[in-house]
Every structure is written in C-alpha cells, then in structure tokens.
Design a protein around this motif. Sequence first.
Motif, short mmCIF file in Angstrom:
data_model
loop_
_atom_site.label_atom_id
_atom_site.label_comp_id
_atom_site.label_asym_id
_atom_site.label_seq_id
_atom_site.Cartn_x
_atom_site.Cartn_y
_atom_site.Cartn_z
N VAL A 1 0.87 -1.17 0.00
CA VAL A 1 0.00 0.00 0.00
C VAL A 1 0.91 1.22 0.00
N GLU A 2 0.89 1.92 -1.11
CA GLU A 2 1.67 3.15 -1.20
C GLU A 2 0.80 4.29 -0.67
N VAL A 3 1.31 4.98 0.32
CA VAL A 3 0.54 6.07 0.90
C VAL A 3 1.25 7.39 0.61
N ILE A 4 0.52 8.30 -0.01
CA ILE A 4 1.09 9.62 -0.24
C ILE A 4 0.82 10.44 1.01
N THR A 5 1.89 10.90 1.62
CA THR A 5 1.75 11.59 2.90
C THR A 5 2.66 12.82 2.88
N PRO A 6 2.18 13.95 3.36
CA PRO A 6 2.97 15.17 3.23
C PRO A 6 4.09 15.28 4.28
N CYS A 7 5.21 15.83 3.83
CA CYS A 7 6.27 16.21 4.75
C CYS A 7 6.36 17.73 4.71
N PRO A 8 5.63 18.39 5.58
CA PRO A 8 5.64 19.86 5.53
C PRO A 8 6.99 20.46 5.90
N THR A 9 7.73 19.78 6.74
CA THR A 9 8.97 20.36 7.27
C THR A 9 10.12 20.32 6.26
N ALA A 10 10.40 19.12 5.73
CA ALA A 10 11.60 18.98 4.92
C ALA A 10 11.34 19.12 3.42
N TYR A 11 10.07 18.98 3.04
CA TYR A 11 9.74 19.05 1.61
C TYR A 11 8.86 20.25 1.28
N GLY A 12 7.78 20.37 2.00
CA GLY A 12 6.81 21.42 1.72
C GLY A 12 7.39 22.82 1.86
N ARG A 13 8.10 23.03 2.94
CA ARG A 13 8.64 24.37 3.21
C ARG A 13 9.63 24.78 2.12
N ARG A 14 10.52 23.86 1.78
CA ARG A 14 11.55 24.17 0.78
C ARG A 14 10.93 24.46 -0.59
N ASN A 15 9.78 23.84 -0.85
CA ASN A 15 9.15 24.00 -2.16
C ASN A 15 7.94 24.95 -2.13
N ARG A 16 7.89 25.73 -1.07
CA ARG A 16 6.84 26.75 -0.94
C ARG A 16 5.44 26.18 -1.19
N MET A 17 5.15 25.09 -0.50
CA MET A 17 3.86 24.44 -0.68
C MET A 17 2.88 24.81 0.42
N GLY A 18 3.23 25.80 1.21
CA GLY A 18 2.32 26.28 2.23
C GLY A 18 2.37 25.44 3.49
N THR A 19 1.29 25.52 4.25
CA THR A 19 1.22 24.79 5.51
C THR A 19 0.91 23.32 5.27
N ALA A 20 0.95 22.55 6.34
CA ALA A 20 0.57 21.14 6.25
C ALA A 20 -0.87 21.01 5.76
N VAL A 21 -1.71 21.92 6.22
CA VAL A 21 -3.11 21.90 5.78
C VAL A 21 -3.18 22.11 4.27
N ASN A 22 -2.39 23.07 3.76
CA ASN A 22 -2.38 23.31 2.31
C ASN A 22 -1.94 22.05 1.57
N MET A 23 -0.96 21.37 2.13
CA MET A 23 -0.45 20.18 1.46
C MET A 23 -1.51 19.07 1.42
N ILE A 24 -2.29 18.96 2.48
CA ILE A 24 -3.35 17.95 2.49
C ILE A 24 -4.46 18.35 1.50
N GLN A 25 -4.72 19.66 1.45
CA GLN A 25 -5.73 20.13 0.50
C GLN A 25 -5.29 19.85 -0.94
N ASP A 26 -4.00 20.06 -1.18
CA ASP A 26 -3.45 19.75 -2.51
C ASP A 26 -3.66 18.27 -2.84
N LEU A 27 -3.40 17.44 -1.83
CA LEU A 27 -3.56 15.99 -2.02
C LEU A 27 -5.01 15.68 -2.40
N LYS A 28 -5.91 16.34 -1.70
CA LYS A 28 -7.34 16.14 -1.94
C LYS A 28 -7.69 16.52 -3.39
#
Lengths: 71, 274, 382
Positions: free
Chosen positions: B195-222
């Motif tokens: 089972v491959e699970v796509i899960t956000p890493c807000p700290t090491a990935y999201g921040r560096r790529n200006r993807m917003g907050t963890a909430v934003n990253m989950i919304q993007d996933l949605k």
Amino acid sequence: MPKKNPVIEIKMEWCKGCAFCVEFCPKEVLQMKGIYPVVAKIEDCTACGLCEVLCPDFAIEVIAEDEAVKK
Amino acid sequence: MFEYAKYLRLNKFPLIWCAGCGDGIVLKAMLRAIDKIGLSNDEITMVSGIGCSSRLPGYVDFNTLHTTHGRAIAFATGVKIAKPEMTVIVVTGDGDATAIGGNHYIHAARRNLDLTVILFNNNIYGMTGGQVSPTTPVGKKASTSPYGNLEPSFNISGLAQAAGASFVARGTVHGAHMLEKFIEKAIRKKGFSVVEVITPCPTAYGRRNRMGTAVNMIQDLKENAVTLKKAAKMSPEELEGKVVTGVLVDIDKPEYTEEYAKLSEQLKNKVGVD
Amino acid sequence: MQSNQKDKVQVITGNEACAEGALAAGLKFFAGYPITPSSEIAEILSLRLPRVDGRFIQMEDEIAAMGAIIGASLAGAKAMTATSGPGFSLKQENIGYAAMAEVPCVVVNVQRGGPSTGLPTLPAQGDVMQSRWGTHGDHPIIALAPHSVRETFELTIRAFNLSEMYRTPVILLMDEVIGHVNEKVILPGPDEYEIIQRKKPDVPPEEFLPYKHTESCVPPMVSFGEGYRYHVTGLCHDETGFPTNDPVEIDRLLRRLNGKIEVHRDEIIDVKEDFLDDAKIGIFAYGSTARSARRAMLLAREKGIKVGMLRPTVLWPFPEKFVRPMGETCSHVIVPEMNLGQMAHEVEWATCRNAEVVKINRVDGEPISPQQILDKILEVAS
C-alpha cells in the motif's frame, strides 16, 4: 427528549497544532485558539469522526452520544 | 470513537513526527484495519528500516523490529519464513524501500512472499534533513537538489506490480477511510502486498518548495487525488501531477511460504531420498 | 577398525562438514547468496533443510541474506549464512546490527584472496581482522577457525552454541583449503556433542526486560510470537529495548555488550597446544596453515629442534593468556599466515615482545608449505 451533543476531547499534551481537525471538519465545529484547537460549536457536531481520523497525533477523540452514555 | 490504546505503547507518546506530518494518520488507519481483521497483538510482527516512517514500530504493542536502512524487507523475509503463521507488516518510506532497499522490494514482490508493505511516500528523506529521494518530482527542491531535481522519479506502485506483487494499492492520508480499506485488504491478501501512501512532509519538503502549511499540502492531495476509474478517462496530459488512487493490483497466485510448505510435505512423504 | 565404525567413515569436504555441523546444531533457517568458495554450503542446505522442517532461501544479495537470518533468529530459528570475502564485506552492517540487538546467528566466511574480488578460487586468511573489526563501532564478536574437515563440523556446532549462549553473531572463519579439501572423517554422533539453546526468561511478560543488565551480561531471549512483545532496534537502547540518548544508559549498554565476551573469555577461548612444554621456538598458527605448521614442527623435532605450537580454534576473543607464556619460554615465535601479518601483530603485543615474532606471509593464493615453515625454523634455530 432533547438531542445530546457528542463530546470532543483534545489531548493538549500530544497535540502539535497542525490544525487538520479544524480545517477538515465539515461543520466547522472546531477552531484554532493560538496554536491549539478548541471546540467552538459542539451543537453542530455530527460525530462523523473525521477530525479524529485525520489527527496524526492521537490527540483528539470524538465520543458520540451513545458512547458518552455508556461511559 | 475508536480504541487505539490497546495497540499502542502509550508511554512512548507523543509521537516523534513533526506537526502536520501525515505518518500518524497512516498509523491510525493501519490500527483500524488490524482491528477489523481481528488480529491479536502477538500475531503481528512489524518491521521497519530507517527514516521517519520507520520509527512507527516503536509506538505499537506488537513484536517490533527496527532494522538497518533499506533492509526491513530482508529482515521481514527471515521472520516470515521462519514463522509463516505470523502476520508480518513492513513499514517503510520511499527512500528506504526504493533507493537503498530497492533490491529487496522487487525481489520480495517477485517471490510473492506474504508480507504487507506500507510504503510512506513523502517524496523526500525527511529524517536526514530533506535530501532528494527516488520519488522527488522533477524540478522540486531538496537539500541535495538545491537547483531543482533533474531525475525522473519512480512509480513505486508500478514497480511492485511489474515485479509480481499480488496486491498493490495507492492511497493518500487525506483519504484515510479509503486507506484503511486498502490496508485491510493488503493484510488479508495471501501474497506480497503493497500500500503506497502519499503523505505530506511539511517540514523537509513542503517548506523548501513553498507548498504552504501542512493543511495546504493535504488540500493539494485532496485536489490532486484521482480515482482509478476517473483516471481511466483522462489523458496523460490531464493526469500530469495527479495522484491516482485505488486498488491497482489484486490477483491470486502461489505464495512462497505455502509453496515451501508443500515441498517440505512432499519430501517428508518420499522414502529413500537423494 | 570395527566394521560398524568403518560404515561411518565418509570422505567429505570442509564445506560439507560445515553444512552437516549446522544441521547437527539444529539449524532451521539458512539464507545465502552464491559466492565461491562457499556456495556448496548453500547447495547442500538447499537439499537438506526442506526435509528436516528447516527453511532455505537464496536471497537477492548478501546484505539481504544477513538481514534474513537475523529476522529468522528473532522468530526463534537457529540461523546461518555462508559467504566469502566480498560477501562478508557486504554483510558487515547487519553483523553490527546482530551484535547490537544481540541476535544469535552464525556467519560462515570461507576465505579467499582479497582485497576486492581478489582470488575467488584460491585460499587466504586475510579476513582475520575484518572478522574482529569489520563493522563500525565497538562491538562483541566471536570468531572460530577450523583446521580440518572434522574440526569444521565440531566448530560449526560450537559456533551455534556460543551464539545462543552469548546472544552474539559468531563468525566461522574457514578458508578455501578447508572448504574444498576432501578428508576421511568419522563425524561424531548426537550423543558426542552438546547442543545449547538460548536461555528463555523466567519472568512473566509484564516483568520482562529484553536487554536486562544481568550478572552474566547476557539477558534471556524470547522469540517473536511467544507473548513477550518487545522492541528490537540497532539504535542505542536501554533495558526495555527502546532507543535512548541517556549517556548513562548508552555507556552501560556498550560496556555490557563488550563485557559479555570479556566476562566469559575463559569459557570461550580454546587453544590446542603441542610440544610447548620444552619448546624454544614457538609457532602460532590457525586454520589450514596450522596443518603445514604442525608438519614442519614434527620435521624439526626429528632434527632435534625443540619447536612447539599453539593453535587457537577461537581467534576472537584473542587467547593472549596462552600466547603470553610463549614470550617467556621461546626465543622466537613464528607466525605463518596467508595474509601480510594480521595475527602477528596480536602475537607481538601478547608476548610483550619478549620473544621475537617471525612472520611467514603469503598472499599469492598458494598455501604456506611445511617446507617453507621448516626453512624458517632452521634459520631461526641456527
């Protein structure tokens, strides 16, 4: 008999303030107060449990009416 | 609503993961799936490698084995073959399973050994500080791809499918209920399951790529998650940047430990060996 | 020879003896990867294990084989892998894991010439130091070196016994000569050797501490699935098995891990002494080289030269207690090795340089001949 509200318990010592519970609640029951979530409109809560499912830190628990009675 | 406590080592809480890390959501989905199947704590061995997701076994009250980087599946192979009645679940990440541990991943799939691999794909090496991983998308920044990643990424699920896995599903932490169902099916499956699970890493990935907050990253996933059914009607251009979710493989075929047991039985009944 | 004894005579290789010894010790899980000159061990076990309720698997690489035997051992099976130089290098990280997590297992290394791919089909003894220090960090290890086919059988059993008793990986350091030589042997029967099983806890699960600091330094061990759920990690951990950064706990752990070999040194160490009582010239030899050394010693004795020999079957821990007296009684200690002098250094410090350590080294893929050693004895004696 009046509707009894569910109970939402937030475990502050485990909560890291990610706000998932607040943002993904379909009824906007929760809101952020500082860095932690608080229950704002419990009367709107349908006990769907999404906040609990999406809480990565096991910091929020929804106790539905029937469960609350049992407890 | 759900009693997680019976599966947890509560004295190890709070969890090590960052605020907004999705790994805890996967852990919960996994525990609900285990509960649905009705497995006892003693019947499960949970094996992990190195990385953020690999710290998970420390929090669950099963037989737990935190191994060396990339080698979770190799260790799990030993556990499963030595004790086939054990339910062996491997918890691993994109770097752990498909870079340093890529060989074990494809060969366990080829063998069709009855392991369930929960692969946390957060597109980055989180624990070591955000280095580029085999699933970091082209152009994304990491601490070792400061100008943007030049390397195309692996399709982790596709890799398992091509290598012979019996069951492959992809879900996201946003679709946690769906994820729970996938994990349940994967554990129940006799054979190699991923089972491959796509899960956000807000700290090491999201921040560096200006993807917003963890909430934003989950919304993007949605927004970017597309079911298999819907994806079938989309063009490759439309599928660009989307996450296709669903059960990608679900087939029945001979499982390694069962085949081995059959061989042993045949040999025992054979008189005058060699 | 009695006729029933005659029936038991076999002509087998060291690799065959190793496989037989492992089965006799109760091997239930073997994971390997093809590599010369050890492959026969895997081949034999692939044939035998499925018939005796054991499991054989050829893994995708050497690293996986090492990982798999650790997993199998934790699940309760006596487990072994076999390899040679390049594979031994690849296994090192997980050997360290087994040492840290205290998982009993046996790693056979049929040594060939190195470094790198080196000499796949020719013997060497170049992995002596790698057996001791191959993995990073201070760690306990036991390494055994057989000098004959029969002794390979015996030491394979002993390797399992030591690993079970001390919860540590044990290296069986063979070499290509021992692995491939055919010898006539009568292997001992089950009543002629002892089989040791890991000690189980005598407390209920709620009181069980998987990494308890006991007096013997060896905590009891329980297999996965027996109701004692616990955590195993390669990280520094406390008595509960969970990771810790507490300097006190870390220090205790590391000292106990290394201490368990130190505390039991005398029980682990084993040497064979030959003519050392009156020896003026000593030989320190191990593995197949010890065969040539013994022959040379006997030839020198015929010439009236008082030569004695010390042959450790356990290389690690190093038997300095037995080497030291050689420094006092001998003028010279000859150390023949198929390497550039790895054990000679150990002999030098252990004899406190009281005797002159004379090296005989070969790294050309040829075994050291008795004549070569005899020549050195004659040179030293004159």
